[in-house]
Scaffold this motif. Sequence first.
Motif, PDB file in Angstrom:
ATOM      1  N   VAL A 110      48.535  31.283  67.609  1.00 40.67           N
ATOM      2  CA  VAL A 110      48.547  31.109  69.100  1.00 40.67           C
ATOM      3  C   VAL A 110      47.273  30.849  69.486  1.00 40.67           C
ATOM      4  O   VAL A 110      46.633  30.139  70.247  1.00 40.67           O
ATOM      5  CB  VAL A 110      48.795  32.398  69.736  1.00 40.67           C
ATOM      6  CG1 VAL A 110      48.856  32.816  70.973  1.00 40.67           C
ATOM      7  CG2 VAL A 110      50.538  32.713  69.229  1.00 40.67           C
ATOM      8  N   HIS A 135      53.125  28.937  75.848  1.00 43.04           N
ATOM      9  CA  HIS A 135      51.804  28.763  75.271  1.00 43.04           C
ATOM     10  C   HIS A 135      51.165  29.843  74.882  1.00 43.04           C
ATOM     11  O   HIS A 135      50.117  29.973  74.004  1.00 43.04           O
ATOM     12  CB  HIS A 135      50.934  28.021  76.475  1.00 43.04           C
ATOM     13  CG  HIS A 135      49.340  27.522  75.997  1.00 43.04           C
ATOM     14  ND1 HIS A 135      48.421  28.436  75.927  1.00 43.04           N
ATOM     15  CD2 HIS A 135      49.053  26.297  75.504  1.00 43.04           C
ATOM     16  CE1 HIS A 135      47.384  27.618  75.381  1.00 43.04           C
ATOM     17  NE2 HIS A 135      47.844  26.618  74.964  1.00 43.04           N
ATOM     18  N   ASP A 136      51.496  31.128  75.291  1.00 39.79           N
ATOM     19  CA  ASP A 136      51.135  32.284  75.068  1.00 39.79           C
ATOM     20  C   ASP A 136      51.676  33.181  73.837  1.00 39.79           C
ATOM     21  O   ASP A 136      51.366  34.157  73.526  1.00 39.79           O
ATOM     22  CB  ASP A 136      50.907  33.122  76.266  1.00 39.79           C
ATOM     23  CG  ASP A 136      49.867  32.501  77.175  1.00 39.79           C
ATOM     24  OD1 ASP A 136      49.053  31.857  76.806  1.00 39.79           O
ATOM     25  OD2 ASP A 136      50.079  32.603  78.655  1.00 39.79           O
ATOM     26  N   GLU A 137      52.728  32.522  73.460  1.00 40.75           N
ATOM     27  CA  GLU A 137      53.808  33.462  72.637  1.00 40.75           C
ATOM     28  C   GLU A 137      54.146  32.471  71.391  1.00 40.75           C
ATOM     29  O   GLU A 137      53.894  31.256  71.444  1.00 40.75           O
ATOM     30  CB  GLU A 137      54.921  33.744  73.160  1.00 40.75           C
ATOM     31  CG  GLU A 137      54.888  34.522  74.391  1.00 40.75           C
ATOM     32  CD  GLU A 137      56.432  34.819  75.237  1.00 40.75           C
ATOM     33  OE1 GLU A 137      57.100  34.478  74.530  1.00 40.75           O
ATOM     34  OE2 GLU A 137      56.209  35.463  76.258  1.00 40.75           O
TER      35      GLU A 137
END
Length: 394
Positions: free
Chosen positions: A49, A231-233
Amino acid sequence: SDKVADRETQNEWMLEALDTVLLTDDVFDLGLRSVIDPKWNEKLARFAVEARQTLRDRLDELNLPQLVEPFDFDTYNGEATIAENLLFGSVIGGDDAARRIVSSAYFRSVIIENGLSEQLFDAGRKIIATMVELFGEDQQSNSLMPELPFMEGREMPDLSRLSKEVEGKRLDQTSEEIRRILFLTAFAYVESRYRFGILNDDIRAKIVKARHAFYENLPLELQSLIARFSHDEYQSSATLLDNIVFGKISRTFADSHERIKSQLVILAKEHGAYLDVLEAGLGFDLGPGGKRLTMLQRQKLNVARAVIRHADYCILNQPLPGLNPRLQAQLLQNVISFLRKNTEGCTIVWVLSNPALCSYFERVVVFDNGDVIANGSYDEIVDEDSVVKELIVR
């Protein structure tokens, strides 16, 4: 703690052996292709990530942003499958989960309401017809066949029959099973990879529109079957590589994958995750008999298995006939250095496919039709016999 230490020591030995036979780069690639459970490896998941934006920034600095087509909820990704574009995510649970999604009333209603049912049915029909036309009776021996995921588990004769059965028919004129096969075939299609000319701008636009409609009222029973791109995981059902690039590597450039991998090696070392990716590669499932490796990779792996034993004798019979002379020389020197460092006087017996490499050995024995025609040091046999000299010096 002893068990952990033992595992770390074994991995250290294996990685050194892989370095010796020039396989470390391949193992890193296998690590990138691995599916990592973030619950068991938080470090790699965190690295994936964190590295997403850094990779994007590096590619921008190198004027190479086109190497990756990023996931965007409002845009069709030309390097992803139709299914990935429709679901904007990956399926959790393999083929069974995919069948449940495709067979659900909700999914069907979204496809029908967005005018995609007939077009996807027709796409599946065209793909199968193209496969039959391309491969005919030679499908079993054609090297391209294993690369087509929608062909797995089905023989060409069945496709030939299926192609004839659906020719000229509409969606409502076929059975439930045939519709399912054609839809699943279409879902696995990537235009940039197969180039059958199936997709056009109209279908792409409808797929993006259907994607938005699909997520508006997604039932709970389907939510658990889809890992939506975020996008954040970290996506536990996607490979480590897919998680880092958060998109698809472009097929437009022949060396795209290698360029991306070289950047990921740098990023992994900067984040202290390089060895973790290699360890993931060591655990990669190579399939029965290592069929997921190339022939050269299997040959190198066999050499690594031989040298890692730390035995008193190491006998290698033309282990790398397909390697070019320069790499053969490099690998041979690596093996000799490895065994000198890690064993107590291991005797190396090596049947060479390249006679010019015999200068690396203390004693050289030359056979001709089962008879020994020269036996001694390299300098001795070169000085004594002009025929042998011509053989090993050329």
